[in-house]
Scaffold this active site. Structure first.
Site, PDB file in Angstrom:
ATOM      1  N   GLU A 270      -3.796  -0.969  -5.072  1.00 16.11           N
ATOM      2  CA  GLU A 270      -3.929   0.352  -5.681  1.00 16.11           C
ATOM      3  C   GLU A 270      -3.786   1.461  -4.625  1.00 16.11           C
ATOM      4  OE1 GLU A 270      -6.994   2.242  -8.858  1.00 16.11           O
ATOM      5  OE2 GLU A 270      -7.920   1.464  -7.023  1.00 16.11           O
TER       6      GLU A 270
ATOM      7  N   SER B 233       7.332  -1.804  11.110  1.00 13.81           N
ATOM      8  CA  SER B 233       7.499  -3.247  11.170  1.00 13.81           C
ATOM      9  C   SER B 233       6.224  -3.980  10.771  1.00 13.81           C
ATOM     10  CB  SER B 233       7.882  -3.664  12.598  1.00 13.81           C
ATOM     11  OG  SER B 233       7.948  -5.064  12.699  1.00 13.81           O
TER      12      SER B 233
ATOM     13  N   ARG C 222      -7.664  -3.371  -5.092  1.00 14.69           N
ATOM     14  CA  ARG C 222      -7.908  -2.038  -4.525  1.00 14.69           C
ATOM     15  C   ARG C 222      -6.949  -1.759  -3.372  1.00 14.69           C
ATOM     16  NH1 ARG C 222      -9.255  -1.728  -8.654  1.00 14.69           N
ATOM     17  NH2 ARG C 222     -11.260  -1.273  -9.552  1.00 14.69           N
TER      18      ARG C 222
END
Length: 153
Positions: free
Chosen positions: A97, A120, A94
């Site tokens: 995703e 960064s 997830r």
């Protein structure tokens, strides 16, 4: 997904954490680091200072020398590579995703606000909060990284 491959020291650290019923938050408090950074040490993704190693040794009841042998001055983490891509663990997937769906929108907003560059992951902090909600608890992840502009040359 299989567990990430851990060194024998990392396995001992996780075993001590479990045996002592410690959370990353409680260990982090004791060693003076953030809980996500502390978890990164356990997974070999962060390089602890000698001071942190000494405190970690006390908290986990693992001899300082054992931690120094694996994570002392000579140690430089081989970051990343703990999982296959895409990850098969549901929570990790997830997160992956979210970057697939919101990666370009986040990039667009960051670029509009800061210009051409990157956030960064070295000069970086991340924090996880549990937010109580009537509709179910929520996860709040705060990523705080220094902006590094691309330079012309």
């Amino acid at each position: 997904m299989t567990e990430p491959k851990l060194t024998s020291l990392q396995s001992r650290m996780f075993a001590a954490k479990t045996l002592m019923k410690l959370s990353f938050e409680s260990i982090a408090e004791a060693i003076g680091c953030d809980e996500v950074y502390t978890a990164s040490i356990f997974y070999g993704q962060a390089k602890p200072s000698e001071e942190v190693i000494i405190k970690l040794s006390e908290v986990l009841n693992i001899p300082t020398q054992h931690i120094m042998e694996d994570m002392g001055d000579h140690y430089y983490p081989n970051r990343g590579g703990l999982m296959s891509m895409p990850p098969s663990d549901p929570l990790l997937y997830r997160l992956f995703e979210m970057m697939l769906v919101y990666g370009y929108p986040l990039k667009a907003v960051i670029t509009e606000k800061f210009g051409d560059g990157i956030m960064s992951a070295i000069d970086y902090k991340v924090h996880v909060d549990k937010i109580k909600s009537e509709k179910g608890d929520r996860v709040k992840i705060t990523m705080d990284g220094k902006f590094l502009p691309y330079k012309e040359f």
